[in-house]
Design a protein around this motif. Structure first.
Motif, short mmCIF file in Angstrom:
data_model
loop_
_atom_site.label_atom_id
_atom_site.label_comp_id
_atom_site.label_asym_id
_atom_site.label_seq_id
_atom_site.Cartn_x
_atom_site.Cartn_y
_atom_site.Cartn_z
N VAL A 149 0.86 -1.18 0.00
CA VAL A 149 0.00 0.00 0.00
C VAL A 149 0.89 1.23 0.00
N PHE A 150 0.64 2.16 -0.91
CA PHE A 150 1.41 3.40 -0.97
C PHE A 150 0.98 4.32 0.16
N ILE A 151 1.95 4.84 0.92
CA ILE A 151 1.70 5.73 2.05
C ILE A 151 2.41 7.05 1.79
N ASN A 152 1.65 8.14 1.87
CA ASN A 152 2.23 9.48 1.73
C ASN A 152 1.55 10.37 2.77
N ASP A 153 1.87 10.12 4.04
CA ASP A 153 1.25 10.83 5.16
C ASP A 153 2.32 11.04 6.23
N PRO B 203 7.23 9.64 1.46
CA PRO B 203 6.42 8.63 0.77
C PRO B 203 7.13 7.27 0.73
N HIS B 204 6.34 6.20 0.89
CA HIS B 204 6.89 4.84 0.89
C HIS B 204 5.76 3.84 0.67
N TYR B 205 6.13 2.61 0.47
CA TYR B 205 5.15 1.52 0.43
C TYR B 205 5.19 0.77 1.75
N LEU B 206 4.03 0.26 2.15
CA LEU B 206 3.88 -0.56 3.34
C LEU B 206 3.47 -1.96 2.90
N ALA B 207 4.10 -2.98 3.46
CA ALA B 207 3.77 -4.37 3.15
C ALA B 207 4.07 -5.22 4.38
N THR B 208 3.84 -6.52 4.26
CA THR B 208 4.14 -7.44 5.36
C THR B 208 5.09 -8.52 4.86
N LEU B 209 5.79 -9.12 5.80
CA LEU B 209 6.63 -10.27 5.51
C LEU B 209 6.51 -11.25 6.66
N HIS B 210 6.90 -12.48 6.40
CA HIS B 210 6.94 -13.45 7.48
C HIS B 210 8.27 -14.16 7.48
N MET B 211 8.61 -14.66 8.66
CA MET B 211 9.84 -15.42 8.84
C MET B 211 9.49 -16.71 9.56
N LYS B 212 10.27 -17.75 9.27
CA LYS B 212 10.17 -18.99 10.03
C LYS B 212 11.55 -19.61 10.11
N ALA B 213 11.76 -20.44 11.10
CA ALA B 213 13.10 -20.96 11.40
C ALA B 213 13.68 -21.76 10.24
N SER B 214 12.84 -22.47 9.50
CA SER B 214 13.29 -23.27 8.36
C SER B 214 12.09 -23.59 7.49
N PRO C 69 9.50 3.86 -2.79
CA PRO C 69 8.59 3.84 -3.93
C PRO C 69 9.31 3.89 -5.27
N GLU C 70 10.63 4.00 -5.23
CA GLU C 70 11.43 4.09 -6.46
C GLU C 70 12.32 2.87 -6.61
N PRO C 71 12.54 2.43 -7.85
CA PRO C 71 13.46 1.31 -8.07
C PRO C 71 14.82 1.62 -7.46
N PRO C 72 15.47 0.69 -6.86
CA PRO C 72 15.19 -0.73 -6.80
C PRO C 72 14.31 -1.16 -5.62
N PHE C 73 13.48 -0.26 -5.08
CA PHE C 73 12.49 -0.58 -4.05
C PHE C 73 13.14 -1.15 -2.78
N ASN C 74 14.18 -0.51 -2.31
CA ASN C 74 14.90 -0.96 -1.12
C ASN C 74 14.04 -0.92 0.13
#
Length: 139
Positions: A26-30, A40-51, A66-71
């Motif tokens: 989701v693009f956030i500019n607030d 401005p930036h994008y918001l997302a989720t990630l998950h981790m697991k041990a293996s 919001p700009e390549p390479p989307f760091n």
């Protein structure tokens, strides 16, 4: 892949760790609602697991350019999801898994499944989510 130093350190210290991002952002500019990243930036989720074999997930929000390479710019502390034990697997560990993300009027909704049986939502203000980014510099 990422060049985000905290993730690189975490992966180096835990080679079997699995880290995966979500398919939506989701693009956030607030800037007032995101003082720990007032641009401005994008918001997302990630998950981790041990293996790959692990059934235990840890979920985090992250912000990326919001700009390549989307760091990746920031990763939150672990999201406070309420896990549930699956009904079909007696003795299996309780778990939760994020399935969606929406932001409306400075309210963040993170939808998730718990134990393959319940649909749930974590709802918080943008201010509260921003605090989760302020609490942790490393996931």
């Amino acid at each position: 892949t990422s060049d985000f130093a905290p993730l690189l350190r975490l992966k180096r210290a835990n080679p079997s760790l699995v880290i995966r991002g979500s398919g939506e952002a989701v693009f956030i500019n607030d800037t007032k609602a995101t003082p720990s990243l007032p641009k401005p930036h994008y918001l997302a989720t990630l998950h981790m697991k041990a293996s790959d074999r692990s059934d235990a997930y840890a979920h985090f929000a992250y912000r990326f350019s919001p700009e390549p390479p989307f760091n990746i710019l920031q990763i939150s502390s672990q999201l406070p999801l309420l896990a549930a034990q699956p009904i079909e697997k007696s003795g299996a560990a309780a778990f939760a898994f994020v399935s969606g993300l929406a932001v409306v009027n400075r309210t963040v909704v993170i939808s998730y499944g718990a134990g393959d049986r319940d649909s749930r939502a974590l709802v918080m203000t943008m201010d509260r989510l921003d605090e989760l980014f302020s609490l942790e510099s490393d996931p």
